[in-house]
Write an enzyme that holds these catalytic residues in place. Structure first.
Site, mmCIF file in Angstrom:
data_model
loop_
_atom_site.group_PDB
_atom_site.id
_atom_site.type_symbol
_atom_site.label_atom_id
_atom_site.label_comp_id
_atom_site.label_asym_id
_atom_site.label_seq_id
_atom_site.Cartn_x
_atom_site.Cartn_y
_atom_site.Cartn_z
ATOM 1 N N ASP A 5 34.712 -53.363 -37.025
ATOM 2 C CA ASP A 5 34.402 -54.663 -36.431
ATOM 3 C C ASP A 5 32.914 -54.825 -36.154
ATOM 4 O O ASP A 5 32.392 -54.226 -35.222
ATOM 5 C CB ASP A 5 35.202 -54.803 -35.133
ATOM 6 C CG ASP A 5 34.946 -56.104 -34.414
ATOM 7 O OD1 ASP A 5 34.483 -57.073 -35.048
ATOM 8 O OD2 ASP A 5 35.220 -56.151 -33.199
ATOM 9 N N ASP A 186 30.945 -61.323 -38.803
ATOM 10 C CA ASP A 186 31.934 -60.630 -37.971
ATOM 11 C C ASP A 186 33.118 -60.183 -38.819
ATOM 12 O O ASP A 186 33.973 -60.984 -39.172
ATOM 13 C CB ASP A 186 32.386 -61.555 -36.843
ATOM 14 C CG ASP A 186 33.276 -60.874 -35.827
ATOM 15 O OD1 ASP A 186 33.664 -59.698 -36.046
ATOM 16 O OD2 ASP A 186 33.586 -61.512 -34.818
#
Length: 191
Positions: A5, A186
């Site tokens: 992430d 992201d």
């Protein structure tokens, strides 16, 4: 199995207290590790989908083929904030690839730890994402077989998230009108 992430900076794995005994997730059992060191400090993080919480521990961690001794990570005991997405998800925890400025409690990020270990050829990582084939994450370099031409450097507007200026967007050949001037790259979200 963890989600890599770029929108967060901490590593967490599920503690046996987080899930029912019928869970499909792999759990971290500190009693089975000869290199475990208790820390016990409380941990809590807020994601777009909700919060998770638990406590910090230290242990030897391997990220790909990079071993890191006595790394501080979180053992999560409450994943209820992630809801059904976690229950049905094919991931056990989250490994943050974001900057140290957004690391909860200032804990050394996994990327910092890998760079500090001196085991990466370069202090970079690269994703290859594809629709019909397996993706790839490379630490310490870039797999040049996945692109043609030259990579273009895009300056960050902030060393918090992987934030860049958003000059224009296009879907196919059609421009998309947007008032946004900044965007974050992201890997942990579908947005």
């Amino acid at each position: 199995n963890v989600v890599y992430d770029t929108g967060s900076s901490n590593l967490w794995v599920p503690n046996p207290k987080c899930c029912s005994f019928l869970t499909r997730h792999s759990l971290y059992h500190s009693k089975k590790s000869s290199t475990y060191v208790a820390n016990g400090t409380n941990f809590a993080i807020q994601y777009g989908s909700g919060p998770v919480s638990g406590f910090y521990s230290e242990d030897s961690v391997n990220i790909g083929n990079v071993p890191i001794d006595q790394y501080t990570f979180a053992e999560v005991t409450d994943v209820s904030g992630l809801g059904i997405g976690y229950t049905l998800g094919k991931f056990d925890g989250i490994l943050g690839l974001g900057w140290d400025s957004i690391s909860v409690d200032g804990v050394e990020t996994p990327v910092q730890a890998m760079v500090r270990s001196g085991q990466l050829a370069e202090p970079v990582f690269a994703f290859f994402l594809a629709k019909d084939t397996a993706g790839e994450l490379v630490f310490g370099g870039v797999d040049k077989s996945h692109y043609t031409g030259e990579l273009v450097d895009v300056p960050l507007t902030s060393e918090t998230y992987w934030e860049v200026s958003l000059d224009a967007m296009q879907f196919g050949d059609s421009p998309v009108i947007s008032s946004a001037q900044k965007a974050i790259i992201d890997s942990g979200t579908s947005l």
